[in-house]
Write a protein that holds these residues in place. Sequence first.
Motif, PDB file in Angstrom:
ATOM      1  N   LEU A   3       1.045  -1.240  -0.065  1.00 48.07           N
ATOM      2  CA  LEU A   3       0.006  -0.035   0.182  1.00 48.07           C
ATOM      3  C   LEU A   3       0.777   1.380  -0.040  1.00 48.07           C
ATOM      4  CD1 LEU A   3      -2.704  -0.912   2.620  1.00 48.07           C
ATOM      5  CD2 LEU A   3      -2.903  -0.971   0.118  1.00 48.07           C
ATOM      6  N   LEU A   4       2.275   1.018   0.218  1.00 51.96           N
ATOM      7  CA  LEU A   4       2.987   2.322   0.513  1.00 51.96           C
ATOM      8  C   LEU A   4       3.766   2.469  -0.927  1.00 51.96           C
ATOM      9  CD1 LEU A   4       4.465   2.422   3.930  1.00 51.96           C
ATOM     10  CD2 LEU A   4       2.471   3.479   3.236  1.00 51.96           C
ATOM     11  N   CYS A   5       3.906   1.504  -1.827  1.00 56.69           N
ATOM     12  CA  CYS A   5       4.696   1.744  -3.051  1.00 56.69           C
ATOM     13  C   CYS A   5       4.190   2.959  -3.863  1.00 56.69           C
ATOM     14  CB  CYS A   5       4.590   0.533  -3.805  1.00 56.69           C
ATOM     15  SG  CYS A   5       5.675  -0.746  -3.212  1.00 56.69           S
ATOM     16  N   LYS A   6       5.239   3.732  -4.327  1.00 52.65           N
ATOM     17  CA  LYS A   6       4.897   4.649  -5.467  1.00 52.65           C
ATOM     18  C   LYS A   6       3.906   4.418  -6.740  1.00 52.65           C
ATOM     19  CE  LYS A   6       9.330   4.222  -8.008  1.00 52.65           C
ATOM     20  NZ  LYS A   6       9.736   2.977  -7.425  1.00 52.65           N
ATOM     21  N   GLU A   7       4.002   3.100  -7.006  1.00 51.83           N
ATOM     22  CA  GLU A   7       2.949   2.625  -8.087  1.00 51.83           C
ATOM     23  C   GLU A   7       1.493   2.744  -7.758  1.00 51.83           C
ATOM     24  OE1 GLU A   7       7.138   0.910  -8.550  1.00 51.83           O
ATOM     25  OE2 GLU A   7       5.771   0.669  -6.871  1.00 51.83           O
ATOM     26  N   ASN A   8       1.192   3.158  -6.526  1.00 54.29           N
ATOM     27  CA  ASN A   8      -0.101   3.299  -6.093  1.00 54.29           C
ATOM     28  C   ASN A   8      -0.772   4.165  -6.907  1.00 54.29           C
ATOM     29  OD1 ASN A   8      -1.098   1.194  -4.035  1.00 54.29           O
ATOM     30  ND2 ASN A   8       0.986   1.587  -3.297  1.00 54.29           N
ATOM     31  N   GLU A   9       0.112   5.362  -7.144  1.00 49.50           N
ATOM     32  CA  GLU A   9      -0.423   6.644  -7.819  1.00 49.50           C
ATOM     33  C   GLU A   9      -1.270   6.278  -9.047  1.00 49.50           C
ATOM     34  OE1 GLU A   9       1.453  11.059  -8.035  1.00 49.50           O
ATOM     35  OE2 GLU A   9       2.709   9.535  -8.929  1.00 49.50           O
ATOM     36  N   GLY A  10      -2.512   6.545  -9.033  1.00 53.43           N
ATOM     37  CA  GLY A  10      -3.189   6.356 -10.121  1.00 53.43           C
ATOM     38  C   GLY A  10      -3.798   5.173 -10.472  1.00 53.43           C
ATOM     39  N   TYR A  11      -3.443   4.221  -9.495  1.00 58.00           N
ATOM     40  CA  TYR A  11      -3.675   2.807  -9.832  1.00 58.00           C
ATOM     41  C   TYR A  11      -5.313   2.420  -9.265  1.00 58.00           C
ATOM     42  CZ  TYR A  11      -3.621  -2.454  -9.162  1.00 58.00           C
ATOM     43  OH  TYR A  11      -3.711  -3.661  -9.309  1.00 58.00           O
ATOM     44  N   ALA A  12      -5.874   1.513 -10.493  1.00 63.69           N
ATOM     45  CA  ALA A  12      -7.076   1.424 -10.299  1.00 63.69           C
ATOM     46  C   ALA A  12      -7.689   0.478  -9.167  1.00 63.69           C
ATOM     47  CB  ALA A  12      -7.849   0.781 -11.707  1.00 63.69           C
ATOM     48  N   GLY A  13      -6.915  -0.325  -8.578  1.00 62.38           N
ATOM     49  CA  GLY A  13      -7.336  -1.021  -7.441  1.00 62.38           C
ATOM     50  C   GLY A  13      -7.880  -2.336  -7.973  1.00 62.38           C
ATOM     51  N   ARG A  14      -8.280  -3.233  -6.680  1.00 61.15           N
ATOM     52  CA  ARG A  14      -8.721  -4.560  -7.246  1.00 61.15           C
ATOM     53  C   ARG A  14      -9.471  -5.004  -5.880  1.00 61.15           C
ATOM     54  NH1 ARG A  14      -3.102  -5.079  -6.770  1.00 61.15           N
ATOM     55  NH2 ARG A  14      -2.463  -6.455  -5.008  1.00 61.15           N
ATOM     56  N   VAL A  15      -9.993  -6.184  -5.659  1.00 61.50           N
ATOM     57  CA  VAL A  15     -10.718  -6.398  -4.744  1.00 61.50           C
ATOM     58  C   VAL A  15     -10.006  -6.463  -3.383  1.00 61.50           C
ATOM     59  CG1 VAL A  15     -12.438  -8.406  -3.577  1.00 61.50           C
ATOM     60  CG2 VAL A  15     -12.346  -7.908  -6.306  1.00 61.50           C
ATOM     61  N   ASN A  16      -8.797  -6.824  -3.398  1.00 60.54           N
ATOM     62  CA  ASN A  16      -7.995  -6.873  -2.194  1.00 60.54           C
ATOM     63  C   ASN A  16      -6.937  -5.770  -2.125  1.00 60.54           C
ATOM     64  OD1 ASN A  16      -6.331  -7.865  -4.039  1.00 60.54           O
ATOM     65  ND2 ASN A  16      -5.560  -9.564  -2.954  1.00 60.54           N
ATOM     66  N   HIS A  17      -6.954  -4.626  -2.960  1.00 60.14           N
ATOM     67  CA  HIS A  17      -6.388  -3.575  -2.903  1.00 60.14           C
ATOM     68  C   HIS A  17      -6.944  -2.103  -3.364  1.00 60.14           C
ATOM     69  CE1 HIS A  17      -1.982  -2.048  -3.254  1.00 60.14           C
ATOM     70  NE2 HIS A  17      -2.592  -1.083  -3.708  1.00 60.14           N
ATOM     71  N   PRO A  18      -6.928  -1.200  -2.546  1.00 65.35           N
ATOM     72  CA  PRO A  18      -7.866  -0.140  -2.473  1.00 65.35           C
ATOM     73  C   PRO A  18      -7.533   0.718  -3.945  1.00 65.35           C
ATOM     74  CG  PRO A  18      -6.199   0.404  -0.893  1.00 65.35           C
ATOM     75  CD  PRO A  18      -6.263  -1.194  -1.401  1.00 65.35           C
ATOM     76  N   ALA A  19      -8.393   1.408  -4.607  1.00 69.29           N
ATOM     77  CA  ALA A  19      -8.011   2.326  -5.854  1.00 69.29           C
ATOM     78  C   ALA A  19      -7.485   3.376  -5.207  1.00 69.29           C
ATOM     79  CB  ALA A  19      -9.429   2.551  -6.415  1.00 69.29           C
ATOM     80  N   ARG A  20      -6.505   4.022  -6.137  1.00 66.70           N
ATOM     81  CA  ARG A  20      -5.763   5.035  -5.967  1.00 66.70           C
ATOM     82  C   ARG A  20      -5.644   6.052  -7.003  1.00 66.70           C
ATOM     83  NH1 ARG A  20      -6.540   4.371  -1.393  1.00 66.70           N
ATOM     84  NH2 ARG A  20      -5.306   3.808   0.420  1.00 66.70           N
ATOM     85  N   GLN A  21      -6.717   6.250  -7.962  1.00 65.34           N
ATOM     86  CA  GLN A  21      -6.588   7.108  -8.981  1.00 65.34           C
ATOM     87  C   GLN A  21      -6.636   8.603  -8.754  1.00 65.34           C
ATOM     88  OE1 GLN A  21      -9.040   4.641  -9.186  1.00 65.34           O
ATOM     89  NE2 GLN A  21      -9.605   4.012 -11.205  1.00 65.34           N
ATOM     90  N   ASN A  22      -7.133   8.910  -7.336  1.00 68.98           N
ATOM     91  CA  ASN A  22      -7.055  10.242  -7.144  1.00 68.98           C
ATOM     92  C   ASN A  22      -5.914  10.699  -6.260  1.00 68.98           C
ATOM     93  OD1 ASN A  22      -7.991   8.513  -4.835  1.00 68.98           O
ATOM     94  ND2 ASN A  22      -9.570   9.605  -4.280  1.00 68.98           N
TER      95      ASN A  22
END
Length: 494
Positions: free
Chosen positions: A172-191
């Motif tokens: 959840l802390l990786c830079k790759e979260n920026e803009g990521y659409a998420g999935r069932v077990n990982h929150p979306a981070r497009q914002n």
Amino acid sequence: MTITQNINRLVGYGLTTGLIKEEDTIYTQNRLLELFQVDGFENDQEAACIPHTEVSELEGILKELLDYSMVTYRDLFDTKIMSCLVGRPSEIISKFYELHAKSPKEATDWYYKFSQDTDYIRRYRICKDLKWKSKTEYGDIDITINLSKPEKDPKEIAAALKAKKGGYPACLLCKENEGYAGRVNHPARQNHRIIPLTLGGKKWGLQYSPYVYYNEHCIVFSYEHTPMKISGETFLTLIDFLKLFPHYTIGSNADLPIVGGSILTHNHYQGGNYEFAMARAPVEEKFTVPGFEEVEAGLVKWPMSVIRLDSSNPEKLIALAEKILTAWRTYSDKEAFIFAETDGTPHNTITPIARMRGEKFELDLVLRNNITTEENPLGVFHPHAELHHIKKENIGLIEVMGLAVLPARLKKELSDLADAILTKKDLRSDEVLCKHADWVEHFLPKYASVTKDNIEKILQDEVALVFSKVLEDAGVYKRTPEGKAAFLRFINSL
């Protein structure tokens, strides 16, 4: 309201908050029409009807848009909706540093508001958390019952450290979260937008916690997915952060299971614009380490074992902190049940916290040890079993500083407990409340009168006293004459 009316309300929200400008109106409308697979507006008049939308209306607008879309995973889709109002990372970074050149506080004020306006920090959920302050012998401490984050078992946290890296993003802390659409077990981070920093000569990212336990609760994370590690480099990084943001506190969880935080797999710090109870605690005994006379040092009046260092010379401060860390890593004292390692497993580490004290840099070094025994399988210096009805999780950085982050279950349990006490219900006959029975039987006789007007305050104050005992359990040196003597033995070893 119709789907197009709600689209225009959301565009109005973007204009109100400053997420978009007038010139972005039609573009944003078209992005939202595309997202909801709507061909267009009925006519030009409807398209031009952008209402003034208050910030408080966002939750209702998103609910109607989600109801229209009939999606299953609403927290994934509402983030996708909000992404239509959020600029590219480069735009956000440029704006932040343009403001930082004028004032670091102006930059963080803007970025914090931005993180709320984008719904990355969900204002309408955070406001439902319970928060209060209560007096203890260590001063006023903060309690929060967080309703948006699940209670974690210490064993799960330790297992996560050993788990193989997998998935994208890796955590959840990786830079790759920026803009990521998420999935069932990982929150979306497009914002989600990250501010890059250079600290200690390395790349780090600044963001805010979506859970916001306190004002401007920020996270500073390594651009590399590497495990938590406390070292001399840690102190350098913390001091470099203060040079950029002198109005913030910044600290790190410890790097070992049990005494560490909930994420040990990614090196990160937590900070914010908030004065914690530990920062207000006084130094009760001063000492000087030879060779570091220009660094003020002392033991802090706090339930955990804290060494405080102050100096206007950051290099000397960092050097002394590293010396203390190195000494503590290998320090054992059988009489005080301090063992640096058993069977090759290390136990000693430090939770460091940094802040500015006027013109001086200040470091609090909290000594930690994660040894376990048959009697205390979750840790000798961990909340003991009789306190688990209130708190059983790891005592991480935030708790160390005097803010209890308690599980959501307690909101209902404390409310039901109040009713049960007032009606003199047998707590031991209640499947849920029975775990609180010993606690209630212990504190209730202190109060001559317990009424519906004071029961809430009584329970809040008693929860705070339990939390102060939680911190005492986590302290490696107890606040007794024997504990003080043992603490000074370590100090003298320096």
